[in-house]
Design an enzyme around this catalytic site. Structure first.
Site, mmCIF file in Angstrom:
data_model
loop_
_atom_site.group_PDB
_atom_site.id
_atom_site.type_symbol
_atom_site.label_atom_id
_atom_site.label_comp_id
_atom_site.label_asym_id
_atom_site.label_seq_id
_atom_site.Cartn_x
_atom_site.Cartn_y
_atom_site.Cartn_z
ATOM 1 N N LYS A 98 0.753 -1.287 0.065
ATOM 2 C CA LYS A 98 -0.408 0.112 -0.054
ATOM 3 C C LYS A 98 0.866 1.674 -0.298
ATOM 4 O O LYS A 98 2.077 1.621 1.139
ATOM 5 C CB LYS A 98 -1.336 0.004 1.442
ATOM 6 C CG LYS A 98 -1.996 -1.341 1.166
ATOM 7 C CD LYS A 98 -3.364 -0.729 1.945
ATOM 8 C CE LYS A 98 -4.577 -1.869 1.791
ATOM 9 N NZ LYS A 98 -4.078 -3.198 2.177
ATOM 10 N N ASP A 135 -1.199 -2.203 -3.916
ATOM 11 C CA ASP A 135 -2.903 -2.527 -3.387
ATOM 12 C C ASP A 135 -3.830 -1.134 -3.733
ATOM 13 O O ASP A 135 -3.162 -0.038 -4.157
ATOM 14 C CB ASP A 135 -3.035 -2.084 -2.484
ATOM 15 C CG ASP A 135 -2.853 -3.754 -1.911
ATOM 16 O OD1 ASP A 135 -2.511 -4.767 -2.816
ATOM 17 O OD2 ASP A 135 -2.416 -3.711 -0.868
ATOM 18 N N ARG A 185 -4.994 -6.467 -11.495
ATOM 19 C CA ARG A 185 -6.161 -6.959 -10.385
ATOM 20 C C ARG A 185 -7.040 -6.630 -10.206
ATOM 21 O O ARG A 185 -7.396 -5.231 -10.094
ATOM 22 C CB ARG A 185 -5.720 -7.044 -9.022
ATOM 23 C CG ARG A 185 -6.652 -7.759 -8.009
ATOM 24 C CD ARG A 185 -6.425 -7.643 -6.278
ATOM 25 N NE ARG A 185 -4.919 -8.064 -5.286
ATOM 26 C CZ ARG A 185 -3.907 -7.565 -5.244
ATOM 27 N NH1 ARG A 185 -4.342 -6.758 -4.747
ATOM 28 N NH2 ARG A 185 -2.818 -8.291 -4.879
ATOM 29 N N GLY A 189 -13.213 -3.708 -4.487
ATOM 30 C CA GLY A 189 -13.516 -2.237 -4.225
ATOM 31 C C GLY A 189 -13.671 -2.308 -2.390
ATOM 32 O O GLY A 189 -15.372 -2.354 -2.357
HETATM 33 P P1 FDA Z 1 -17.888 -9.728 -2.051
HETATM 34 O O1 FDA Z 1 -18.339 -9.352 -1.153
HETATM 35 O O2 FDA Z 1 -20.093 -9.455 -3.146
HETATM 36 O O3 FDA Z 1 -18.802 -11.635 -1.192
HETATM 37 C C1 FDA Z 1 -19.180 -12.641 -2.085
HETATM 38 C C2 FDA Z 1 -19.588 -13.490 -1.055
HETATM 39 O O4 FDA Z 1 -18.225 -13.916 -0.891
HETATM 40 C C3 FDA Z 1 -20.212 -13.753 -0.183
HETATM 41 O O5 FDA Z 1 -21.351 -13.968 0.016
HETATM 42 C C4 FDA Z 1 -19.010 -15.049 1.170
HETATM 43 O O6 FDA Z 1 -19.518 -15.677 0.913
HETATM 44 C C5 FDA Z 1 -18.021 -14.497 0.233
HETATM 45 N N1 FDA Z 1 -16.726 -13.440 1.311
HETATM 46 C C6 FDA Z 1 -17.027 -11.596 0.633
HETATM 47 N N2 FDA Z 1 -16.047 -11.576 1.453
HETATM 48 C C7 FDA Z 1 -16.114 -11.838 2.889
HETATM 49 C C8 FDA Z 1 -15.784 -12.196 4.149
HETATM 50 N N3 FDA Z 1 -15.247 -10.713 4.388
HETATM 51 N N4 FDA Z 1 -16.057 -13.010 5.058
HETATM 52 C C9 FDA Z 1 -16.541 -14.259 4.784
HETATM 53 N N5 FDA Z 1 -16.893 -14.379 3.220
HETATM 54 C C10 FDA Z 1 -16.791 -13.260 1.969
HETATM 55 N N6 FDA Z 1 -10.003 -4.008 -2.258
HETATM 56 C C11 FDA Z 1 -9.325 -2.926 -2.300
HETATM 57 O O7 FDA Z 1 -10.370 -1.473 -2.409
HETATM 58 N N7 FDA Z 1 -8.247 -2.785 -2.586
HETATM 59 C C12 FDA Z 1 -7.296 -3.537 -3.059
HETATM 60 O O8 FDA Z 1 -6.318 -3.864 -3.448
HETATM 61 C C13 FDA Z 1 -7.845 -4.458 -2.924
HETATM 62 N N8 FDA Z 1 -6.506 -6.193 -2.600
HETATM 63 C C14 FDA Z 1 -7.654 -7.086 -2.912
HETATM 64 C C15 FDA Z 1 -6.791 -7.831 -2.742
HETATM 65 C C16 FDA Z 1 -7.806 -10.028 -2.813
HETATM 66 C C17 FDA Z 1 -7.155 -10.726 -3.999
HETATM 67 C C18 FDA Z 1 -8.593 -9.826 -3.063
HETATM 68 C C19 FDA Z 1 -9.735 -11.159 -2.956
HETATM 69 C C20 FDA Z 1 -9.691 -8.825 -2.766
HETATM 70 C C21 FDA Z 1 -9.471 -6.681 -2.836
HETATM 71 N N9 FDA Z 1 -10.543 -6.178 -2.607
HETATM 72 C C22 FDA Z 1 -9.480 -4.728 -2.487
HETATM 73 C C23 FDA Z 1 -11.081 -6.351 -1.895
HETATM 74 C C24 FDA Z 1 -11.994 -6.139 -2.320
HETATM 75 O O9 FDA Z 1 -12.466 -4.545 -3.307
HETATM 76 C C25 FDA Z 1 -13.782 -6.672 -2.211
HETATM 77 O O10 FDA Z 1 -13.913 -5.677 -0.961
HETATM 78 C C26 FDA Z 1 -13.607 -8.279 -1.537
HETATM 79 O O11 FDA Z 1 -12.581 -9.009 -2.119
HETATM 80 C C27 FDA Z 1 -15.224 -8.696 -1.206
HETATM 81 O O12 FDA Z 1 -15.964 -8.464 -2.328
HETATM 82 P P2 FDA Z 1 -16.091 -9.915 -3.269
HETATM 83 O O13 FDA Z 1 -15.581 -9.434 -4.517
HETATM 84 O O14 FDA Z 1 -15.336 -11.450 -2.610
HETATM 85 O O15 FDA Z 1 -17.335 -10.292 -3.279
#
Ligand code: FDA
Length: 309
Positions: A98, A135, A185, A189
């Site tokens: 970061k 990030d 990536r 968000g």
């Molecule tokens: P969503 O939040 O809709 O979740 C889908 C499903 O995944 C949920 O129904 C649940 O089953 C599971 N899930 C998701 N989050 C969970 C949790 N916290 N605990 C348990 N289960 C959970 N953001 C950013 O702003 N800057 C960045 O640099 C990054 N970097 C980053 C790296 C990587 C490898 C990942 C996977 C994510 C990020 N993020 C990020 C975070 C990203 O923006 C986002 O907030 C999270 O990935 C949650 O979003 P989903 O796409 O998983 O969908």
């Protein structure tokens, strides 16, 4: 709504002290954080790579306000990269950084300090034969972070970018970054953003994610689809097939401790899967974002707090 409120209230230092000192917190932290020390994160990396997964390691910390602290964070990454190289893990483990932890907001010189620290880390990563991904933080940092990325890529073209589908600007950024060798990536968000710059309805964020994934997968770069969302994973697989993408020309990414069975399932299908593994003592901001993403995590945490106090 709850997510927004939680991300807002988390800025209070009283709340931070309460959470950090609560006896139950460590159980919750352990689920999302691989440990406090380099030894612990190296052990977790060995376990994950042994199971056929790749890793990106985040030394926890953000929003550094003085140069000494920023330099300490950079040194922590240099030590970590040396350990990864010496342990033979750097072919499957890279680092995520970061820029705010590297000094981006240290007075008027912040961008220069963050750039120089990031440059040192990219050099150490190259020596270890691995890569760095920057990030992405809240929208006030996007231009600055993409500017520093552009500068870093002149000498370190493999430096990864992160784009956030919830921002209105991101489709255009995807077009700009979908070029040969560009590692991007794509995530939804994680910050509380105003309507003026971001979609606030989850369905709109998901639609934007699909539009952005299409641009990246149709382009010439290396897309890294970071999501746990089962629908988006499926759509990602379908879009990659539609664009005749070889399995080694893109990857899925998920966070440590979230849907580990799905991570393994995708890897067993032959997909590249990278797990984002955070470690360190400064886990508060990271934990709050994970709790805010999922009300079930928050309920579990709140119930534990009440039963212990
Ligand atoms: P969503 O939040 O809709 O979740 C889908 C499903 O995944 C949920 O129904 C649940 O089953 C599971 N899930 C998701 N989050 C969970 C949790 N916290 N605990 C348990 N289960 C959970 N953001 C950013 O702003 N800057 C960045 O640099 C990054 N970097 C980053 C790296 C990587 C490898 C990942 C996977 C994510 C990020 N993020 C990020 C975070 C990203 O923006 C986002 O907030 C999270 O990935 C949650 O979003 P989903 O796409 O998983 O969908």
């Amino acid at each position: 709504m709850l997510r927004r409120a939680l991300l807002g209230v988390s800025r209070s230092s009283t709340i931070k002290n309460l959470v950090v000192k609560a006896p139950v917190t460590s159980n919750v932290v352990e689920r999302f954080v691989a440990g406090e020390t380099v030894d612990e994160v190296v052990a977790a990396t060995r376990r994950l790579t042994g199971a056929g997964l790749s890793v990106t390691i985040d030394h926890l910390g953000e929003d550094t306000r003085d140069q000494a602290q920023a330099d300490q964070v950079a040194q922590a990454y240099l030590d970590l990269l040396a350990r990864l190289r010496d342990s033979g893990l750097s072919d499957r483990a890279e680092v995520s950084v970061k820029l705010s932890a590297l000094g981006q907001f240290v007075g008027s010189d912040g961008e220069r300090i963050a750039f120089e620290n990031a440059e040192l880390i990219c050099g150490a990563a190259r020596n270890a034969r691995t890569t760095v991904t920057l990030d992405m933080e809240d929208h006030t940092t996007t231009d600055s972070t993409l500017g520093i990325l552009r500068e870093l890529r002149k000498d370190f073209p493999a430096t990864g970018a992160v784009l956030q589908a919830y921002l209105h600007r991101t489709e255009a950024d995807c077009h700009d970054l979908a070029y040969v060798g560009s590692r991007v990536r794509l995530c939804k968000g994680a910050y509380a953003e105003p309507e003026s710059v971001a979609f606030t309805d989850q369905a709109d964020v998901d639609k934007s994610y699909v539009r952005c994934a299409k641009i990246l997968l149709a382009g010439a770069g290396y897309p890294m689809l970071a999501t746990h969302d089962p629908r988006l994973v499926k759509i990602g697989q379908q879009l990659a097939a539609d664009h005749d993408r070889a399995l080694d020309s893109f990857e899925f990414q998920m966070l440590y401790g979230i849907r580990p069975t799905e991570q393994q399932r995708l890897a067993n299908l032959g997909h590249r899967v990278r797990v984002y593994v955070p470690y360190g003592t400064d886990w508060y901001g990271y934990l709050v974002r994970r709790l805010a993403e999922r009300p079930a995590n928050l309920t579990f945490f709140a119930r534990s707090l009440m039963t212990r106090s």
